[in-house]
Design an enzyme around this catalytic site. Sequence first.
Site, PDB file in Angstrom:
ATOM      1  N   ASP A  68       0.836  -1.199   0.000  1.00 58.87           N
ATOM      2  CA  ASP A  68       0.000   0.000   0.000  1.00 58.87           C
ATOM      3  C   ASP A  68       0.868   1.245   0.000  1.00 58.87           C
ATOM      4  O   ASP A  68       2.021   1.230   0.436  1.00 58.87           O
ATOM      5  CB  ASP A  68      -0.959  -0.001   1.188  1.00 58.87           C
ATOM      6  CG  ASP A  68      -0.257  -0.042   2.543  1.00 58.87           C
ATOM      7  OD1 ASP A  68       0.781  -0.730   2.651  1.00 58.87           O
ATOM      8  OD2 ASP A  68      -0.735   0.613   3.491  1.00 58.87           O
ATOM      9  N   GLU A 133      -0.017  -0.843   5.951  1.00 59.81           N
ATOM     10  CA  GLU A 133       1.096  -0.275   6.721  1.00 59.81           C
ATOM     11  C   GLU A 133       0.993   1.239   6.793  1.00 59.81           C
ATOM     12  O   GLU A 133       1.285   1.831   7.838  1.00 59.81           O
ATOM     13  CB  GLU A 133       2.429  -0.670   6.075  1.00 59.81           C
ATOM     14  CG  GLU A 133       3.645  -0.444   6.975  1.00 59.81           C
ATOM     15  CD  GLU A 133       4.244   0.958   6.873  1.00 59.81           C
ATOM     16  OE1 GLU A 133       5.095   1.300   7.721  1.00 59.81           O
ATOM     17  OE2 GLU A 133       3.863   1.720   5.954  1.00 59.81           O
TER      18      GLU A 133
END
Length: 376
Positions: A68, A133
């Site tokens: 991500d 994250e």
Amino acid sequence: MSAVLDLTRDLISRRSVTPQDAGCLELIAGRLAAVGFHIEHLRFDDVDNLWATHGHDGPVLAFLGHTDVVPSGPEDAWRSPPFVPTESDGMLYGRGAADMKGSVAAMVIALERFVQAHPAHPGTVGLLLTSDEEGVALHGVREVVEHFTTTGQRIDACIVGEPSAKAKLGDLIRVGRRGSLSGTLTVHGVQGHVAYPEKAKNPIHSFAPALAVLAAERWDEGNADFPPTSFQVSNINAGTGANNVIPGELVALINFRFSTASTADALRERTEAVLRAHGVEFSIDWHLSGHPFLATPGGHLREVVVGVCRDLCGIDPEQSTGGGTSDGRFIAPMGAEVIELGPVNATIHKVDECVSIADLERLPDLYAEICERMLR
């Protein structure tokens, strides 16, 4: 086009704004399965995680990363579209180029090379990836580790691909990180008219003397591995919008970045003691996002990574515990030695994020050599 550049470009082109993965993990899983990795897709809530392993028993060397990325911000502010990988003047531009799709691609290439060269290597090599994250980080590595606790999965050593370098690849590695303790502090007052302060209680006035003490407090002296603990206020909000109304409450967001010289419990207790000593009526909601961790000096992985940087980059790397937090904070409590090694971090989260193509080309060599020295 090289293998690592090709894969990095493919990953950048996928608009995986946290917590979306946009097919990155499926792509990587397919590649690693093709060279004999065992694949586990671990989905918790709306978050995709991947655990890919090759080999048996211990020691277990894991590579850790995330697919991500943070939002791009105004796309028209970029020199080229943020999700269209673009090469210029030796740099590869695109959101996630440095943080951390370049590292993820390098890990995949390194692991493919290693297991093809050593199909019967001792121990286990693994790749743990998440799409959570950059966001709240509740259902990514944090929850994967909880799952590992129930299944008995161990990790002995872990390389995190966070962008660690200052000016060029290998010049700095992270050997630990500070802990992060946040609080949402509500100071309770009594709303009233500014002309009648005796009939009200101003929470701003109540909090101000305590804040001065908290901001000036020396929380600890740090130690040989960490700087002193820091306290910051990131936001204060109070008021009704009218200049003739004393507000009824104040809300402040506070954060400690703390070293192994302090504990989260002690910081909570000292903060609340200061507030009480100044007569502040308050409630506070604490959130501990991670304890500090440190790879022990002389530890095997730490020595291997230092040696690889010296031998392949010609640099004696700075061994730092600075910066923010990373998902390594969830792996370290498993008893794993955790080291962060990745490309230059100068443009992460910025407009025109980029990575040096030359550094990107060399990164798989570093990761593969770590595998060689740890598992051969």
